[in-house]
Design an enzyme around this catalytic site. Structure first.
Site, PDB file in Angstrom:
ATOM      1  N   LYS A  59       8.411  38.432  14.820  1.00 16.99           N
ATOM      2  CA  LYS A  59       7.349  39.443  14.879  1.00 16.99           C
ATOM      3  C   LYS A  59       7.182  40.117  13.519  1.00 16.99           C
ATOM      4  O   LYS A  59       6.075  40.221  13.005  1.00 16.99           O
ATOM      5  CB  LYS A  59       7.686  40.521  15.930  1.00 16.99           C
ATOM      6  N   THR A  60       8.309  40.558  12.959  1.00 18.65           N
ATOM      7  CA  THR A  60       8.222  41.245  11.672  1.00 18.65           C
ATOM      8  C   THR A  60       7.735  40.274  10.599  1.00 18.65           C
ATOM      9  O   THR A  60       6.946  40.627   9.730  1.00 18.65           O
ATOM     10  CB  THR A  60       9.591  41.851  11.305  1.00 18.65           C
ATOM     11  N   ASP A 246       5.053  48.023  13.305  1.00 17.42           N
ATOM     12  CA  ASP A 246       6.245  47.284  13.753  1.00 17.42           C
ATOM     13  C   ASP A 246       7.020  48.165  14.734  1.00 17.42           C
ATOM     14  O   ASP A 246       6.878  49.390  14.715  1.00 17.42           O
ATOM     15  CB  ASP A 246       7.121  46.940  12.538  1.00 17.42           C
ATOM     16  N   GLU A 247       7.832  47.567  15.569  1.00 15.15           N
ATOM     17  CA  GLU A 247       8.685  48.289  16.538  1.00 15.15           C
ATOM     18  C   GLU A 247       7.847  49.266  17.377  1.00 15.15           C
ATOM     19  O   GLU A 247       8.234  50.414  17.590  1.00 15.15           O
ATOM     20  CB  GLU A 247       9.800  49.070  15.807  1.00 15.15           C
ATOM     21  N   GLN A 277      13.595  46.078  23.758  1.00  9.88           N
ATOM     22  CA  GLN A 277      14.330  46.716  22.672  1.00  9.88           C
ATOM     23  C   GLN A 277      13.964  48.181  22.501  1.00  9.88           C
ATOM     24  O   GLN A 277      14.182  48.770  21.437  1.00  9.88           O
ATOM     25  CB  GLN A 277      14.085  45.975  21.348  1.00  9.88           C
ATOM     26  N   ARG A 654      21.297  40.658  17.255  1.00  9.55           N
ATOM     27  CA  ARG A 654      21.358  40.780  15.789  1.00  9.55           C
ATOM     28  C   ARG A 654      22.098  39.591  15.180  1.00  9.55           C
ATOM     29  O   ARG A 654      22.050  39.360  13.980  1.00  9.55           O
ATOM     30  CB  ARG A 654      22.078  42.079  15.341  1.00  9.55           C
TER      31      ARG A 654
HETATM   32  P1  ATP Z   1      13.418  41.756  16.090  1.00  5.17           P
HETATM   33  O1  ATP Z   1      12.853  41.833  17.476  1.00  5.17           O
HETATM   34  O2  ATP Z   1      14.890  41.713  16.119  1.00  5.17           O
HETATM   35  O3  ATP Z   1      12.827  42.771  15.185  1.00  5.17           O
HETATM   36  P2  ATP Z   1      11.578  39.821  15.004  1.00  5.17           P
HETATM   37  O4  ATP Z   1      10.815  39.272  16.137  1.00  5.17           O
HETATM   38  O5  ATP Z   1      10.927  40.858  14.177  1.00  5.17           O
HETATM   39  O6  ATP Z   1      12.999  40.310  15.537  1.00  5.17           O
HETATM   40  P3  ATP Z   1      11.985  38.460  12.514  1.00  5.17           P
HETATM   41  O7  ATP Z   1      13.009  39.374  11.971  1.00  5.17           O
HETATM   42  O8  ATP Z   1      10.616  38.535  12.001  1.00  5.17           O
HETATM   43  O9  ATP Z   1      11.997  38.592  14.112  1.00  5.17           O
HETATM   44  O10 ATP Z   1      12.476  36.967  12.383  1.00  5.17           O
HETATM   45  C1  ATP Z   1      13.768  36.569  12.747  1.00  5.17           C
HETATM   46  C2  ATP Z   1      14.263  35.457  11.837  1.00  5.17           C
HETATM   47  O11 ATP Z   1      13.545  34.275  12.097  1.00  5.17           O
HETATM   48  C3  ATP Z   1      14.053  35.768  10.378  1.00  5.17           C
HETATM   49  O12 ATP Z   1      15.158  35.295   9.662  1.00  5.17           O
HETATM   50  C4  ATP Z   1      12.794  34.999  10.043  1.00  5.17           C
HETATM   51  O13 ATP Z   1      12.748  34.636   8.682  1.00  5.17           O
HETATM   52  C5  ATP Z   1      12.920  33.768  10.920  1.00  5.17           C
HETATM   53  N1  ATP Z   1      11.626  33.180  11.291  1.00  5.17           N
HETATM   54  C6  ATP Z   1      10.632  33.806  11.947  1.00  5.17           C
HETATM   55  N2  ATP Z   1       9.591  32.976  12.153  1.00  5.17           N
HETATM   56  C7  ATP Z   1       9.932  31.776  11.638  1.00  5.17           C
HETATM   57  C8  ATP Z   1       9.303  30.497  11.528  1.00  5.17           C
HETATM   58  N3  ATP Z   1       8.113  30.289  12.021  1.00  5.17           N
HETATM   59  N4  ATP Z   1       9.971  29.503  10.924  1.00  5.17           N
HETATM   60  C9  ATP Z   1      11.210  29.719  10.419  1.00  5.17           C
HETATM   61  N5  ATP Z   1      11.868  30.897  10.488  1.00  5.17           N
HETATM   62  C10 ATP Z   1      11.247  31.920  11.083  1.00  5.17           C
HETATM   63 MG    MG Z   2      11.460  42.846  13.741  1.00  4.17          MG
END
Ligand code: ATP
Ligand code: MG
Length: 807
Positions: A59-60, A246-247, A277, A654
């Site tokens: 997402k981030t 975000d969040e 979360q 995490r």
């Molecule tokens: P959280 O809910 O914990 O905030 P998130 O959904 O924001 O998580 P991110 O932190 O954006 O997730 O991504 C998690 C990991 O996955 C990061 O290391 C990111 O670089 C990797 N990632 C995300 N999308 C892809 C993708 N399409 N291909 C490869 N790696 C990815």
């Molecule tokens: Mg995130």
């Protein structure tokens, strides 16, 4: 500055460094890194978009790519994008990432930051609309309390019964809901003895007179301005052409309204979050905000991401297993292409110290590369605790073995405000000449000894060439200080004398027989060993000085944590012979400053870990009462438990490769062993994804579990824990290697069980205070009305039944 000039200034700052046409012609490699669902969310630039997806699904990452895409496609200039992150650190990282993805540093992006950071900037521009000047000051909590105290006094309200901290909690809460004094609903009328709303109104007036705001005002004022000045709102609706958040699951009502107003015209808003979360309900966050998004913004494009890129399948399955216990969630399934990897590791320890020791060794082993795993850097490892007081054991241990660490989102244990205050008291008791310590605590808690009184003490001390404590004594004796402060200062000086006397035993004669000594004296004396343990003394100091009570009366959300830190401090004392030894230890380890460079293992709370990821994560203290936290269950019931469970989900997710959950069978609290049951969340971990470890032979080959069994047998039988799958699992693995508990530990356990035999009304004896009757029991502490010494609270361990006194 007129509003028109401001618009110009705004525009001036907007000079974009990127030529949009040049950008538009570029290839867009950042899109290639995304999966189709993410890409769809990134490319849908106009209109509302909600990315509602589980942890680690990118997402981030997608939100960051969206900013890049807005810039690269020429849709927006850096200053036209409003991007809200949860912390300043996250904002910095996002800015850097945007730069990297774009292939050049981003100039501008002045509106990428936290809600607070963005609102301060906005409010400076429009302060006059809420009766402030643009150079308004932002009060910290202390100033805020001082102000509230004055108001409470001016209204003839007894502050002892209605403390300022309680009022500040109520007002913060109202501000989180975007209620100005006029908008506080009638249902709240009874708050603060029916005076809450009125005092809130007076407080806001007073803030305006002082040209000041508190933190809550930053948002509240901006919401008010947007609601009452259409032109201003319209201006920003035009300027912030794209909004990203975000969040989103952790926004409170004021933040939500602020966003909804800003996005009200163009609806170009993209929010990302995860209902599983949401962990800031206790601070007014409303998970409902994210669930309502489609209603607020009809036609919203809702993107669900299901592929997790962060964690191994075992880690994901363990997290899903736990979160499944919550009702009323949207329910999302995550999958990953990652290799199977390690199961989630679970291990029980005898006590918290052993837990810290074991984790320290594991961290070192992982650095070298254990069991065929690649060596990890310390930066790759994090210890995530539920309560900040848990950090102390790790910090002490890591300092002892020289393992570099950093505490994220807060000061290190011994640097915390309440710990420094308490230590200042201890220092002063051990060495009454410690003027710095005196300065720190003379008016903490408040004793009516303001600047003027303190200057008098300084002057008298200087004129007489004595320490501040002695100066204070002179002030009292000679009447240099008047008013309420005089009596309080006398009590402090007498307290310090009394506590100091407890650091040694009674004088005893040490010359042999009747011989005359060299100097002709017939007798010579020395102090015997103290009769009161330094642990008990520490508690007495904190209680009698009013320091503990200060935090007990404090109604802010931080106060319970501070009290727990104080308990933890007293616990730390137990490993030392006396106060002096402890103070030296702390002075030495604090001197052992670690440079900023080099790798470090991170220690932080689960709350601070939101959005972060680490190859190896340790989750210690999974015991019922600690995690899930008893307080949050007591205060919020099932809702509280569900928020705790989401916190467990945040913690597990995490981890990228190795997730280690640990618990201790016993924790020492105030010199007492308290047994704990493994967290109910441990039972919720799906068995097939968990590897139960036994402590290595070095630590007694499983005595931890054996010890725990004997300790918690009674409690567990009542709670039917032995039938829980988690416990059976532990047992079946660990029964294979039963081992006796070390004698020392066993004794302590027996000791603690013998004590709880008291009931109210029992007559008891205390070495220092003599005989008395128990008037109340609170855990391991007894309220006793002593016949001579009056009412005191003492630790049960230090009294004995009157009938047991051997003389
Ligand atoms: P959280 O809910 O914990 O905030 P998130 O959904 O924001 O998580 P991110 O932190 O954006 O997730 O991504 C998690 C990991 O996955 C990061 O290391 C990111 O670089 C990797 N990632 C995300 N999308 C892809 C993708 N399409 N291909 C490869 N790696 C990815
Ligand atoms: Mg995130």
């Amino acid at each position: 500055m007129s509003s028109h000039d401001e618009m110009d200034a705004f525009e001036g700052a907007a000079a974009a460094s990127l030529s949009s046409r040049a950008m538009a012609a570029r290839p867009m490699p950042y899109l290639d890194d995304l999966n189709p669902a993410q890409r769809a969310a990134v490319e849908a630039l106009d209109g509302p978009v909600l990315m509602l997806a589980g942890a680690g699904t990118g997402k981030t990452k997608a939100l960051t790519a969206r900013i890049v895409h807005l810039l690269a496609s020429g849709k927006a200039r850096p200053n036209e994008i409003l991007a809200v992150t949860f912390t300043n650190k996250a904002a910095r990282e996002m800015k850097n990432r945007v730069g990297r993805m774009l292939g050049e540093a981003v100039e501008g992006m002045p509106w990428l930051g936290t809600f607070h950071a963005i609102c301060v900037k906005l409010l400076r521009r429009h302060a006059e609309l809420v009766g402030l000047k643009s150079n308004f000051t932002i009060l910290d909590t202390d100033d805020q309390l001082r102000l509230l105290k004055q108001l409470i006094a001016a209204n003839n309200i007894d502050e002892k019964r209605w403390p300022a901290r309680q009022l500040s909690g109520i007002i913060d809460n109202w501000k989180n809901r975007a209620w100005t004094p006029e908008k506080v609903p009638a249902a709240e009328a009874s708050a603060f003895n029916n005076r809450g709303t009125e005092l809130y109104d007076q407080y806001q007036t007073r803030l305006r007179e002082l040209n000041a705001t508190d933190f809550g005002d930053l948002l509240l004022h901006m919401v008010t301005i947007f609601q009452t000045h259409e032109d201003v709102l319209a201006q920003y609706q035009r300027w912030f052409r794209y909004i990203l958040v975000d969040e989103y699951q952790d926004t409170n009502v004021a933040q939500y309204l602020w966003l909804r107003l800003l996005a009200g015209a163009h609806h170009n808003i993209c929010c990302v979050g995860d209902d599983d979360q949401s962990i800031y309900g206790w601070r007014g966050a409303e998970v409902g905000n994210i669930l309502r998004f489609e209603k607020d913004f009809p036609g919203a494009k809702v993107v669900r991401l299901e592929q997790n890129y962060r964690s191994t399948p075992h880690i994901l399955a363990a997290a899903s297993g736990v979160i499944r216990g919550n009702k009323g969630r949207l329910g999302k399934e995550l999958w990953t292409e990652a290799e199977e990897g390690e199961k989630v590791r679970l291990i029980g320890h005898w006590d918290g110290e052993e837990e810290a020791r074991w984790i320290g060794e594991e961290v070192e082993a992982m650095q070298k590369g254990t069991r065929g795993l690649r060596p990890l850097s310390l930066d790759d490892m994090a210890i995530l605790v539920r309560a900040s007081h848990q950090m102390r054991a790790f910090e002490d241990r890591f300092l002892t073995i020289g393992l570099p660490y950093r505490v994220i989102g807060g000061p290190r244990f011994y640097e915390r405000l309440e710990i420094r205050d308490a230590m200042a008291y201890f220092r002063l008791v051990v060495s009454p000449d410690d003027d710095l310590a005196f300065e720190r605590i003379v008016n903490t808690p408040k004793r009516g000894l303001g600047d003027k009184a303190q200057q008098t003490i300084q002057r008298v001390a200087r004129d007489n060439g004595v320490s501040l404590v002695d100066g204070a004594r002179l002030c009292v004796d000679e009447g240099h200080i008047g008013g309420k402060g005089a009596g309080q200062l006398r009590a402090l000086v007498e307290g310090l004398d009394r506590w100091n006397a407890f650091t040694r035993g009674p004088l005893r004669r040490i010359n042999v027989g009747d011989e005359l000594l060299d100097d002709g004296a017939a007798e010579t004396f020395e102090y015997g060993p103290p009769e009161m343990s330094h642990v008990e003394l520490a508690e007495i100091i904190l209680d009698e000085s009013g320091y503990t009570a200060m935090w007990q009366n404090d109604k802010t959300p931080e106060a319970p944590g501070r009290l727990e830190n104080l308990k933890e401090l007293v616990k730390a004392l137990e490993s030392f012979e006396n106060l002096q030894g402890f103070l030296e230890h702390v002075a030495l380890i604090m001197d052992n400053e670690q440079g900023e460079d080099g790798e470090k293992v991170s220690i932080m709370t689960l709350h601070a870990a939101k959005g972060l990821e680490f190859p190896a994560v340790f989750l210690p203290g999974w015991e019922d009462g600690l995690f899930p936290s008893q307080r949050s269950m007591d205060e919020a019931g099932l809702k509280g438990l569900e928020e705790e469970r989401r916190l467990a989900y945040v913690g597990i997710t995490r981890a990228e490769e190795i997730c280690t959950i640990t618990f201790a069978g016993n924790r020492r609290v105030y010199g007492q062993w308290q047994s704990a049951l493994p967290s109910r969340f441990i039972d919720e971990l799906p068995e097939e994804h968990v590897d139960v470890l036994t402590p290595p032979g070095l630590y007694g080959g499983g005595y931890g579990a054996a010890g725990m069994q004997s300790q918690i047998h009674e409690k567990a039988a009542r709670a039917d824990v032995y039938n829980s799958p988690g416990w059976k699992r532990m047992q079946s693995r660990q029964q294979a290697r039963p081992m006796a508990q070390p004698q020392e530990v066993r004794n302590q356990v027996i000791d603690s069980t013998a004590i709880s035999a008291y009931t109210v009304g029992d007559r008891v004896f205390h070495q220092k205070f003599g005989y008395g009757a128990i008037t109340g029991i609170e855990g391991d502490k007894l309220d006793i009305a002593f016949e001579k010494a009056g009412q005191k609270k003492v630790v049960a361990k230090f009294v004995m039944g009157a009938d047991d006194v051997p003389f």
